[in-house]
Design a protein around this motif. Structure first.
Motif, short mmCIF file in Angstrom:
data_model
loop_
_atom_site.label_atom_id
_atom_site.label_comp_id
_atom_site.label_asym_id
_atom_site.label_seq_id
_atom_site.Cartn_x
_atom_site.Cartn_y
_atom_site.Cartn_z
N TYR A 229 2.44 0.71 2.40
CA TYR A 229 3.86 0.84 2.06
C TYR A 229 4.68 1.33 3.26
CZ TYR A 229 2.61 0.29 -2.91
OH TYR A 229 2.14 -0.18 -4.12
N PRO A 230 4.26 2.41 3.92
CA PRO A 230 5.03 2.87 5.08
C PRO A 230 5.08 1.85 6.22
CG PRO A 230 3.62 4.63 4.30
CD PRO A 230 3.22 3.40 3.56
N GLN A 231 4.00 1.08 6.39
CA GLN A 231 4.00 0.09 7.47
C GLN A 231 5.03 -1.01 7.21
OE1 GLN A 231 1.66 -0.35 10.59
NE2 GLN A 231 3.75 -1.08 10.70
N VAL A 232 5.12 -1.46 5.97
CA VAL A 232 6.12 -2.47 5.63
C VAL A 232 7.52 -1.90 5.82
CG1 VAL A 232 7.07 -3.86 3.75
CG2 VAL A 232 4.59 -3.69 4.05
N LEU A 233 7.73 -0.65 5.36
CA LEU A 233 9.04 -0.02 5.55
C LEU A 233 9.37 0.14 7.02
CD1 LEU A 233 9.13 2.78 2.82
CD2 LEU A 233 10.67 0.81 3.01
N ALA A 234 8.38 0.52 7.82
CA ALA A 234 8.61 0.71 9.26
C ALA A 234 9.04 -0.58 9.93
CB ALA A 234 7.34 1.26 9.92
N LEU A 235 8.43 -1.70 9.54
CA LEU A 235 8.83 -2.99 10.11
C LEU A 235 10.25 -3.35 9.69
CD1 LEU A 235 5.50 -5.02 9.66
CD2 LEU A 235 6.41 -3.98 11.76
N CYS A 236 10.63 -2.96 8.47
CA CYS A 236 12.01 -3.18 8.03
C CYS A 236 12.97 -2.34 8.86
CB CYS A 236 12.16 -2.85 6.56
SG CYS A 236 11.28 -3.97 5.44
N TRP A 237 12.62 -1.04 9.07
CA TRP A 237 13.47 -0.19 9.93
C TRP A 237 13.59 -0.80 11.33
CZ3 TRP A 237 15.11 1.72 5.96
CH2 TRP A 237 14.47 2.60 5.11
N PHE A 238 12.48 -1.35 11.82
CA PHE A 238 12.47 -1.93 13.17
C PHE A 238 13.46 -3.10 13.24
CE2 PHE A 238 10.92 -4.03 16.91
CZ PHE A 238 10.32 -3.03 17.67
N ALA A 239 13.41 -3.97 12.25
CA ALA A 239 14.31 -5.12 12.25
C ALA A 239 15.77 -4.68 12.10
CB ALA A 239 13.93 -6.08 11.12
N ILE A 240 16.01 -3.68 11.25
CA ILE A 240 17.37 -3.18 11.07
C ILE A 240 17.90 -2.58 12.37
CG2 ILE A 240 18.75 -1.41 9.89
CD1 ILE A 240 16.95 -1.90 7.43
N ALA A 241 17.05 -1.80 13.06
CA ALA A 241 17.46 -1.18 14.32
C ALA A 241 17.80 -2.24 15.36
CB ALA A 241 16.37 -0.25 14.84
N LEU A 242 16.99 -3.29 15.45
CA LEU A 242 17.28 -4.37 16.40
C LEU A 242 18.59 -5.06 16.04
CD1 LEU A 242 13.75 -6.01 16.82
CD2 LEU A 242 14.93 -4.52 18.44
N GLY A 243 18.84 -5.22 14.73
CA GLY A 243 20.09 -5.83 14.30
C GLY A 243 21.29 -4.98 14.65
N LEU A 244 21.17 -3.65 14.47
CA LEU A 244 22.28 -2.75 14.80
C LEU A 244 22.55 -2.75 16.31
CD1 LEU A 244 21.48 0.27 12.46
CD2 LEU A 244 23.31 -1.42 12.19
N LEU A 245 21.49 -2.95 17.10
CA LEU A 245 21.66 -3.02 18.56
C LEU A 245 22.10 -4.40 19.02
CD1 LEU A 245 18.49 -1.02 19.68
CD2 LEU A 245 20.87 -0.27 19.89
N ARG A 246 22.18 -5.35 18.08
CA ARG A 246 22.60 -6.73 18.37
C ARG A 246 21.62 -7.47 19.29
NH1 ARG A 246 28.15 -6.37 21.00
NH2 ARG A 246 27.25 -4.47 21.90
N VAL A 247 20.33 -7.15 19.16
CA VAL A 247 19.34 -7.81 20.01
C VAL A 247 18.21 -8.43 19.19
CG1 VAL A 247 19.82 -6.34 22.00
CG2 VAL A 247 18.06 -5.65 20.36
N LEU A 248 18.39 -8.55 17.87
CA LEU A 248 17.32 -9.09 17.04
C LEU A 248 16.97 -10.52 17.45
CD1 LEU A 248 15.39 -8.82 14.65
CD2 LEU A 248 17.26 -9.54 13.15
N GLY A 249 17.97 -11.34 17.71
CA GLY A 249 17.71 -12.72 18.12
C GLY A 249 17.00 -12.80 19.46
N ALA A 250 17.47 -12.02 20.45
CA ALA A 250 16.84 -12.04 21.78
C ALA A 250 15.43 -11.47 21.72
CB ALA A 250 17.69 -11.25 22.77
#
Length: 536
Positions: A229-250
């Motif tokens: 459960y925490p690993q799945v949540l951590a990957l979600c946090w990771f994707a959200i953080a990349l999105g907030l930094l505007r670098v998810l696509g890159a």
């Protein structure tokens, strides 16, 4: 059924270890502990001094260049490319904002090293919480010695503002959390946050946290609640953080393909986990006692399980977990392509997990009376007491032989000041750096280098999008900082370098324009080139 280790030792430790009988064995025992604690404290002190006053690693210049870019609205991977997750760039940007220098980054590195012994002590306290205070003091002393040596190991291989040390401390905190497998919502959320932070500094820690879950979680239910459960949540946090930094696509279209198919393509990934020799050589080079300690912590739980007369099925399962963890430990050290000592810091949380597992097995109750455990524990404790001796001896000899705490950063900072002065006078906003990669100039200049490829490594040449950006920058740059060694032109003659050199020879000169007259860069191998159009 025999009582746990602490209960078995209650009278023995009171009498022989911290008792008041004053016999020679007691005095010798106390003296050994005292000397080991002093040696460990000196190791920690040396690590603190080196991290705050010593050189930062050359890679730190890359992080500060990207961090300075972030403070001015530029984006990692898009405007400045480097093969690291965003965590270290954000710390660099914070350091520039708060201290206008690397001072905050040095404090952050110091805090990371200081937290490791505290985490080892906290984990040991969780394991020994049911023991009387007299017995706990022995375990806390062993924990302090172990934690200090692990902290020094981390500082020696991944200090100086390396990403691995930052990820390691969050993974180690996750290990401490697993020692009390209470799967409340708050602990699940905290576990996911710690995993996310470890991955946000370096992705191979995903193997480290998996190994910790395999070693320390007692049941499949606990594994599900405190790892999956925490690993799945951590990957979600990771994707959200990349999105907030505007670098998810890159990150997903440039960074990940580059890391997976360029950096790791030289050798099948599964083979990296079989390269035992390079891990063994690195550990032995640090300390043969530390290498023996790691090996002991790996396999002593299997022996203790057998001595407790556990079922064959349980012993086999323990051995299988140890072998899997050992393979993943070696694999994690090789997941970044070119192996170096700092990659072994991916194993630091796993080593800590082995240590906690060993302590837990010493304290586990026996199915039948056995004296083997009482005989093995003093040997294990003696091994820990020897841990700081060799690293401390090597470090003292290094300092006495003239080893310095600072060096090339001072030279490169002087070059950066001179370059900034030239750019200010000529009203040039950005410059192009071209040449060998061992420089920290672009991390110290207030003017940003042109990117996204703003320094050269051989593996970058395999990514056409990156090399094209540097070729394009050479065609539009007004000032080029060129650094080379004598063998550089001969060593680097490839189609890419031929085009770069041709462009330099056609359109750049070493003669300064009027705005830069009288300004020079007084450093070996550095050359400042100006576009001919700047000349009158």
């Amino acid at each position: 059924m025999e009582a746990p280790l602490g209960e078995c030792y209650r009278d023995n430790m009171r009498k022989n270890a911290f008792g008041a009988n004053g016999d020679r064995k007691t005095v010798l025992f106390r003296a050994c502990f005292f000397l080991a604690i002093v040696a460990s404290s000196l190791l920690l002190l040396i690590a603190f001094v080196e991290q705050f006053f010593g050189d930062l690693v050359q890679e730190a210049a890359i992080y500060f260049a990207v961090g300075r870019g972030i403070t001015r609205g530029f984006l990692p991977y898009i405007d400045f490319f480097e093969s690291k997750p965003p965590g270290i760039f954000l710390v660099s940007a914070l350091s520039i904002l708060l201290s206008h220098s690397a001072a905050f980054a040095r404090l952050a590195q110091l805090l990371v090293i200081a937290l490791l012994p505290l985490l080892v002590r906290s984990g040991t306290a969780s394991i020994s919480s049911d023991l009387p205070k007299r017995q706990c003091s022995v375990f806390f002393a062993l924990a302090f010695i172990t934690g200090s040596v692990i902290a020094f190991f981390t500082a020696a291989f991944a200090g100086g503002f390396q990403v691995e040390s930052f990820g390691a401390v969050f993974a180690c905190a996750y290990a401490v959390l697993l020692l009390r497998p209470i799967a409340s919502r708050g602990r699940i959320l905290l576990a996911s946050l710690l995993i996310f932070l470890a991955l946000f500094f370096k992705e191979p820690f995903i193997l480290s946290v998996f190994v910790l879950a395999v070693l320390l979680l007692p049941t499949p239910r606990a594994f599900l609640r405190l790892y999956l459960y925490p690993q799945v949540l951590a990957l979600c946090w990771f994707a959200i953080a990349l999105g907030l930094l505007r670098v998810l696509g890159a990150y997903t279209t440039l960074y990940l393909p580059f890391m997976l198919f360029k950096r790791l393509a030289a050798e099948p990934l599964w083979l990296q986990g079989l390269r035992v020799e390079r891990v063994a050589i690195t550990l032995l080079d640090f300390s043969w006692v530390f290498a023996l300690f790691v090996l002991t912590c790996m396999f002593l739980p299997v022996l203790l399980s057998a001595l407790r007369r556990d079922r064959i099925r349980k012993i086999s399962f323990t051995l299988l977990r140890i072998l899997l963890a050992g393979y993943l430990l070696i694999l994690a050290a090789g997941t970044t392509g070119n192996f170096s000592g700092r990659h072994l810091v991916f194993a630091v949380p796993m080593i800590l997990g082995f240590f906690f597992l060993t302590l837990r097995n010493f304290m586990a109750p026996d199915q039948k009376p056995s004296h083997w455990k009482k005989m093995l524990f003093p040997g294990f404790a003696a091994l820990i007491l020897l841990l700081p001796i060799e690293p401390l001896t090597k470090e003292v000899n290094h300092l006495l032989s003239g080893g310095k705490l600072s060096g090339y950063w001072l030279t490169d900072e002087a070059v950066a000041r001179d370059l900034d002065l030239v750019l200010d006078r000529c009203h040039v906003e950005r410059y192009l750096y071209f040449g060998i990669s061992n420089t920290s100039v672009f991390g110290a200049t207030k003017h940003l280098p042109l990117g996204p490829l703003f320094f050269l490594e051989h593996y970058f040449l395999e990514e056409d999008r990156l090399t094209y950006s540097m070729l394009n920058n050479m065609k539009r740059a007004e000032v080029v900082l060129f650094k080379y060694e004598e063998e550089f032109p001969q060593r680097k003659r490839t189609p890419f370098y031929n085009q770069m050199f041709d462009e330099m020879e056609k359109n750049f000169v070493t003669t300064p324009p009027l705005c830069a007259e009288g300004l020079t860069i007084d450093a070996e191998n550095y050359h400042l080139l100006f576009r001919k159009s700047l000349l009158p």
